[in-house]
Design an enzyme around this catalytic site. Structure first.
Site, PDB file in Angstrom:
ATOM      1  N   ASP A  73      25.947  -0.377 -12.742  1.00 18.51           N
ATOM      2  CA  ASP A  73      24.860  -0.791 -11.847  1.00 18.51           C
ATOM      3  C   ASP A  73      23.588  -0.916 -12.664  1.00 18.51           C
ATOM      4  O   ASP A  73      23.521  -0.420 -13.795  1.00 18.51           O
ATOM      5  CB  ASP A  73      24.669   0.235 -10.699  1.00 18.51           C
ATOM      6  CG  ASP A  73      24.118  -0.413  -9.434  1.00 18.51           C
ATOM      7  OD1 ASP A  73      23.007  -0.960  -9.503  1.00 18.51           O
ATOM      8  OD2 ASP A  73      24.803  -0.388  -8.407  1.00 18.51           O
ATOM      9  N   ASP A  77      23.472  -4.643 -16.706  1.00 17.68           N
ATOM     10  CA  ASP A  77      23.045  -5.836 -15.969  1.00 17.68           C
ATOM     11  C   ASP A  77      24.152  -6.875 -16.140  1.00 17.68           C
ATOM     12  O   ASP A  77      24.337  -7.432 -17.227  1.00 17.68           O
ATOM     13  CB  ASP A  77      21.710  -6.353 -16.511  1.00 17.68           C
ATOM     14  CG  ASP A  77      21.249  -7.585 -15.746  1.00 17.68           C
ATOM     15  OD1 ASP A  77      22.036  -8.154 -14.956  1.00 17.68           O
ATOM     16  OD2 ASP A  77      20.077  -7.980 -15.946  1.00 17.68           O
ATOM     17  N   ASN A 118      32.168  -5.958  -6.853  1.00 18.28           N
ATOM     18  CA  ASN A 118      31.373  -5.764  -5.644  1.00 18.28           C
ATOM     19  C   ASN A 118      29.920  -6.213  -5.784  1.00 18.28           C
ATOM     20  O   ASN A 118      29.295  -6.606  -4.803  1.00 18.28           O
ATOM     21  CB  ASN A 118      31.435  -4.273  -5.274  1.00 18.28           C
ATOM     22  CG  ASN A 118      30.323  -3.853  -4.326  1.00 18.28           C
ATOM     23  OD1 ASN A 118      30.380  -4.133  -3.120  1.00 18.28           O
ATOM     24  ND2 ASN A 118      29.291  -3.200  -4.857  1.00 18.28           N
ATOM     25  N   TYR A 158      23.558 -18.241  -2.383  1.00 19.67           N
ATOM     26  CA  TYR A 158      24.438 -17.084  -2.147  1.00 19.67           C
ATOM     27  C   TYR A 158      25.738 -17.551  -1.496  1.00 19.67           C
ATOM     28  O   TYR A 158      26.839 -17.189  -1.920  1.00 19.67           O
ATOM     29  CB  TYR A 158      23.687 -16.090  -1.256  1.00 19.67           C
ATOM     30  CG  TYR A 158      24.470 -14.877  -0.807  1.00 19.67           C
ATOM     31  CD1 TYR A 158      24.649 -13.786  -1.652  1.00 19.67           C
ATOM     32  CD2 TYR A 158      25.005 -14.799   0.481  1.00 19.67           C
ATOM     33  CE1 TYR A 158      25.344 -12.659  -1.233  1.00 19.67           C
ATOM     34  CE2 TYR A 158      25.693 -13.675   0.908  1.00 19.67           C
ATOM     35  CZ  TYR A 158      25.864 -12.605   0.051  1.00 19.67           C
ATOM     36  OH  TYR A 158      26.546 -11.493   0.474  1.00 19.67           O
ATOM     37  N   LYS A 179      29.636 -17.390  -2.657  1.00 23.04           N
ATOM     38  CA  LYS A 179      30.646 -16.657  -1.885  1.00 23.04           C
ATOM     39  C   LYS A 179      31.814 -17.559  -1.489  1.00 23.04           C
ATOM     40  O   LYS A 179      32.956 -17.110  -1.395  1.00 23.04           O
ATOM     41  CB  LYS A 179      29.999 -16.008  -0.658  1.00 23.04           C
ATOM     42  CG  LYS A 179      29.007 -14.884  -1.010  1.00 23.04           C
ATOM     43  CD  LYS A 179      29.680 -13.790  -1.827  1.00 23.04           C
ATOM     44  CE  LYS A 179      28.807 -12.575  -2.046  1.00 23.04           C
ATOM     45  NZ  LYS A 179      29.454 -11.527  -2.849  1.00 23.04           N
ATOM     46  N   VAL A 216      27.368  -5.355   7.153  1.00 22.45           N
ATOM     47  CA  VAL A 216      27.633  -3.938   6.910  1.00 22.45           C
ATOM     48  C   VAL A 216      26.299  -3.203   6.857  1.00 22.45           C
ATOM     49  O   VAL A 216      25.357  -3.660   6.202  1.00 22.45           O
ATOM     50  CB  VAL A 216      28.396  -3.757   5.577  1.00 22.45           C
ATOM     51  CG1 VAL A 216      28.749  -2.287   5.356  1.00 22.45           C
ATOM     52  CG2 VAL A 216      29.658  -4.622   5.574  1.00 22.45           C
ATOM     53  N   THR A 238      23.987  -1.172   5.428  1.00 26.77           N
ATOM     54  CA  THR A 238      23.588  -0.535   4.172  1.00 26.77           C
ATOM     55  C   THR A 238      22.065  -0.411   4.163  1.00 26.77           C
ATOM     56  O   THR A 238      21.384  -1.113   4.919  1.00 26.77           O
ATOM     57  CB  THR A 238      24.015  -1.405   2.977  1.00 26.77           C
ATOM     58  OG1 THR A 238      23.379  -2.683   3.130  1.00 26.77           O
ATOM     59  CG2 THR A 238      25.517  -1.573   2.905  1.00 26.77           C
TER      60      THR A 238
END
Ligand SMILES: NC(=O)c1ccc[n+]([C@@H]2O[C@H](COP(=O)([O-])OP(=O)(O)OC[C@H]3O[C@@H](n4cnc5c(N)ncnc54)[C@H](O)[C@@H]3O)[C@@H](O)[C@H]2O)c1
Length: 262
Positions: A51, A78, A105, A170, A174, A203, A205
């Protein structure tokens, strides 16, 4: 309010085939990734994650280590820097003694209008949402072949299936990820490496909480078939199944966890 994760409770499935498995999770420091790291650790797997959010990543390691069969390890990486990705994945493979499972992920769903997209922004968005998924897979495939097989799980999104606003790049990534999954699954199937896409709905988060007002959240729930907000632990439940040997004949497909959002 965020609901408590259920990764370590008595009610979640246990997968004997995940015990001691060597797992790499990208973007494991927060959000869904944090739930994935917690869930794999609770299964007794050897987990490493990368991460850019170093503080959150270390806090997660500190939280999970006392009860873990194998303490998780984390590295700052990164993923848009492919030299760094290659070096850190080699380091993690050595630390884990191989790789059996990769969970791609990490992603970033910053909003943008069509007019403000420059060629540089195009590259930056594709690099943070798409390119690293291929190169992370490429990095672990030799180790999976040596192990006699493996599982790769690529994170897609419900967003492009719905055609949401202000997310053109994005959603382009995807959509491509589902094609990436099918292509990898075909090329790797004879090596017993399975590749599937996880397609989350909305979701709950900490980052998503920033985008949505209570009214916006209510709109999403109203569009779902099921009441309630999807938690990272709900996504982890699907990921664990697909990563386990119970899913040994599942590959090349897209698995939705979206509470029936249409
Ligand atoms: N939360 C949702 O509702 C939702 C819906 C559909 C799809 N998804 C997908 O699920 C995945 C996880 O989403 P999330 O909601 O947990 O996101 P998040 O932003 O909460 O977490 C993503 C993690 O990836 C890390 N990351 C971002 N850029 C990185 C980089 N360049 N290198 C390394 N790490 C990086 C972040 O620091 C963060 O810890 C993403 O692929 C996302 O597109 C999420």
């Amino acid at each position: 309010m965020l609901q408590k994760t259920s990764a370590a409770t008595d009610t979640v499935a246990r997968y004997p085939s995940l015990i001691d498995k060597r797992v790499i999770v990208t973007g494991g420091g927060s959000g869904i990734g944090e739930g994935l790291v917690e869930a794999f650790v609770a299964q007794g797997a050897r987990v490493a994650f990368v991460d850019i959010a170093e503080e959150a990543a270390q806090a997660l390691v500190d939280r999970l280590t006392p009860d873990a069969r194998h303490a998780p390890i984390q590295r700052h990486c990164d993923l848009t820097n492919l030299d760094s990705l290659k070096a850190i994945f080699a380091d993690l493979e050595a630390a884990l003694g191989g790789v059996d499972i990769l969970v791609n992920n990490a992603g970033n769903d910053d909003r943008h209008s069509i007019a403000e997209v420059t060629p540089a922004y195009w590259d930056e968005r594709l690099n943070v949402n798409l390119r690293h998924q291929f190169f992370a897979a490429q990095a672990v495939i030799p180790a999976m072949k040596r192990a006699g097989g493996g599982a790769i799980l690529n994170f897609g999104s419900i967003s492009w299936h719905l055609g949401l606003n202000d997310l053109v790049l994005y959603q382009t990534c995807k959509a491509a990820i589902e094609g990436l999954t099918r292509s990898l699954a075909r090329d790797l199937g004879r090596e017993n490496i399975r590749v599937n896409t996880i397609v989350p709905g909305n979701v709950q988060t900490p980052r998503q909480e920033k985008w949505y007002t209570p009214e916006g959240e209510a709109e999403i729930v109203a569009a779902q078939c099921l009441d309630g907000r999807i938690q990272p632990s709900d996504v982890a439940a699907l990921v664990l199944f697909l990563a386990s040997d119970d899913a040994k004949m599942c590959t090349g497909h897209d698995y939705f966890i979206d509470a029936g959002w249409r």
